[in-house]
Structures are given as C-alpha cells and as structure tokens.
Scaffold this motif. Structure first.
Motif, short mmCIF file in Angstrom:
data_model
loop_
_atom_site.label_atom_id
_atom_site.label_comp_id
_atom_site.label_asym_id
_atom_site.label_seq_id
_atom_site.Cartn_x
_atom_site.Cartn_y
_atom_site.Cartn_z
N HIS A 30 0.81 -1.22 0.00
CA HIS A 30 0.00 0.00 0.00
C HIS A 30 0.85 1.29 0.00
N SER B 240 -0.03 9.31 6.39
CA SER B 240 -1.42 8.86 6.25
C SER B 240 -1.98 8.56 7.64
N ASP C 89 -6.62 7.16 -0.16
CA ASP C 89 -6.61 5.81 -0.74
C ASP C 89 -7.36 5.74 -2.07
N HIS D 173 1.12 4.45 -2.57
CA HIS D 173 0.99 5.89 -2.26
C HIS D 173 2.14 6.68 -2.90
ZN ZN Z 1 -3.40 4.89 2.52
#
Ligand code: ZN
Ligand code: KG4
Length: 334
Positions: free
Chosen positions: A113, A138, A303, A117
């Motif tokens: 993830h 985040s 996201d 980003h």
């Molecule tokens: Zn995220």
C-alpha cells in the motif's frame, strides 16, 4: 498496457483502470468511501469495513471498466493491495483479484500500500524520476522514504508513536469536529490563528524520527483545562495551531533530510499530503532551498486504486508477479 487495480486496505473500496507505459493515463479511478458509516463510531470499525468491501467490490470493478470503456478481455494484468492494512478488508480485494486473474489467465501483482501511495506522484508528473525523497503521511504511517530507484526504498525517518493522520483524527474527535479529522481540521483552521498556541515539537538527537503523541496530549490537556475552568474552547485557533505544528514539523524534516542526502527532488504521499497548509509550506521551503517539489492531486493522495496500478506496472516490468497462494498481510514494512 492496461492494468486493472483494486484497493481495499481500509475504508475505501477502489478500482481503477490505468493505461501504463512511459506515462500513466488514468482511464477510471472509482472510489466507494465508507466514511459516512464509520463516522457514526468516530473511526473505522474493521468488521464493518470488511462487510462493506464485500458488498460493493463487484460493482466498483464493473464501474471502473465501464468508465474506462473497456471489458475484462482488454485488461493485461491485475494489481491488488495485499499489505499493510486491516486484514479482513485486504482479504476482500486480494481474493477478488486472485479469482479474476485466474479466470482471465493474466498476471496478478501484489502491491504494498505505501509503495502505491509513493507511486501516485508519477501520475500527472511525467518528468519525475528517482532518486527523490518522499514524505508518506497517512492515517497509519508517517515516514520519510528515499526512493533510490523504482524498486529500492530506504526509510530515513519514521514516527516513534502516532501517525500524523491519526493525530489529526484524534484532535478532531476531541474538538467535536467529526471524522476523518484531516479535512475538518483544515477547514476549521481557516478561521483560526496558527500562532495562537505553541504546541510542542519533538525531535531526537540521534535520528530524524518524528513523535506526535506529545502534541496530541498537549492539545487534549489544554482542552480539558479550559473546559474545567468553564472557559470557551477556541476551536478554530486550536485547530489552526495544531495543524501548523504538525505540518511545519513534517515539511521542515523532509527538506532537512533531502538536503543532508543531497537529493534535489521532494514529493508527498498519503492522506495528510492532501493538506493545503502542508503543500503551501513545502512550496515555500522548496523554493527557498532550490528543490524540485512534486505532489499528487488530493484525490490521488488519499486511498485510491490508480496509485496501485502504477506501482503494479513497475513490478510487472520487473517480472515481480504473485502466485495464486497470495495472502493478505496486516503489517509489513517497506
Ligand atoms: Zn493509505
Ligand atoms: O492514505 P489515507 O487515505 O488512508 C491510510 O492509508 O491511512 O489517509 C487517511 C488519513 C486520515 O487520518 C485523514 O484524517 C488524513 O489522512 N487526511 C488529512 C487530510 N485529508 C485526509 N490530513 C490532513 N489534511 C487533510 N486535508
């Protein structure tokens, strides 16, 4: 080539179709947010998140294909977020992607993830090339990453306690502003004085690491004290001072590390990267220090699956593909 990407690590079910090559063209980037449901509880409820992902994933993928005006047969590979995140939420995306890749007989790519980003920066910034320094901030992470190449990352700084987004969410809750904290604090701060209160800024002698639990506790103590004394709580001033404290620490540290490492380009990633003050401060500091500064547009900071497609493309051209025994992983460092 066209990559279909799926992201379900937290409270957004997202699917995107991205035409990947020298440049990245986002054909669709559908994001079904669950925020309105989790708002009722003041934060993300993992079990509810998983159920909602199951309910809407097929529809979100269908919409991504329809918006991009493509069919399954036009897709060359499937990229999916497999870590880190809420494991039940991740599992929904991972299982859906595995089944799809198997049925279509096309490669499956397992994307981290946070690497996703970081890759959001490549969309709309065709001239961005490593090496660069990236601030990833985040709800779950606050790190500064040196991106040495498309597949080599080095963590230069990390939070010792709370993530920056987590601190925004917590302070918004104690100020009664709701969830998620980032956007509401940013909005409320517009009417406040960022210098009304000097909240503590923590640094360490031996590392570039951050700590946000001190500022969080300091704000909470101040609110309790004012309330106990029967005084009004100056919500806008507190929001503005808190936001300035956190964003200025993040911005200055990013510039400091880039200079120390002789890296000429800085970038932003993660939900907190959507913050307008953080961007403003970095525009100023990067100009003063003659650094190039790139950042994704706000919808690509929070996201989304388009960023997962871009990371997936870099992995695919390096033959880094997953097998059908891929599993979701809750915690995984870069
Ligand atoms: Zn995220
Ligand atoms: O990257 P993200 O969408 O999900 C995670 O991977 O955690 O980040 C969500 C976090 C939340 O803590 C939210 O409050 C914060 O990003 N956020 C912001 C802003 N928009 C979202 N923080 C500060 N300013 C914003 N404008």
């Amino acid at each position: 080539m066209k990559i279909l990407a799926i992201e379900s690590s937290c409270d957004e079910t997202s699917a995107a179709v991205v035409e990947c090559g020298e440049v990245f063209e986002v054909k669709s980037n559908i994001i079904a947010s669950q925020i309105d449901i989790h708002k009722l509880y003041g934060g993300v409820v993992p079990e509810i998140a998983s159920r909602k992902h199951i309910e809407c994933i097929s529809q979100v993928v269908d919409e991504a294909l329809a918006t991009a005006e493509v069919a399954f047969k036009d897709i060359d590979a499937i990229a999916v977020t497999y870590a880190p995140g809420l494991v039940g939420a991740l599992l929904v995306g991972v299982n859906y992607a595995k089944s799809l890749a198997y049925a279509l007989d096309i490669p499956l790519i397992a994307v981290h993830h946070i690497e996703g980003h970081i890759c959001a920066n490549y969309i709309d910034n065709a001239d961005l090339k490593p090496p660069f320094m990236c601030l990833v901030a985040s709800g779950g992470h606050s790190t500064i990453v040196k991106v040495k190449s498309d597949s080599e990352y080095q963590i230069m700084a990390r939070t010792r306690d709370d993530a920056a987004g987590e601190a925004f969410d917590k302070i918004a809750r104690v100020l009664g502003l709701g969830y998620p904290g980032g956007p509401v604090i940013q909005n409320t701060a517009k009417n406040g004085n960022p210098e009304a209160f000097a909240f503590p800024r923590v640094s360490f002698d031996d590392s570039y690491d951050f700590s946000f639990s001190g500022v969080k506790t300091s704000v909470i103590n101040m609110i309790h004290k004012l309330t106990q004394q029967g005084n009004d709580v100056p919500v806008s001033d507190i929001a503005a001072s808190f936001q300035y404290c956190v964003c200025d620490v993040l911005a200055k540290r990013l510039v400091q590390i880039a200079k120390a490492e002789n890296i000429k380009t800085i970038t932003l990633a993660g939900g907190v990267a959507a913050n307008s003050l953080l961007r403003e401060l970095l525009l100023k500091y990067s100009h003063e220090e003659e650094l190039d500064f790139y950042y994704p547009k706000p919808v690509l900071c929070t996201d989304n699956a388009a960023m997962i497609a871009v990371r997936g493309y870099f992995m695919l051209i390096n033959q880094n593909v997953a097998k059908t025994d891929l599993n979701a992983v809750a915690t995984k460092d870069l």
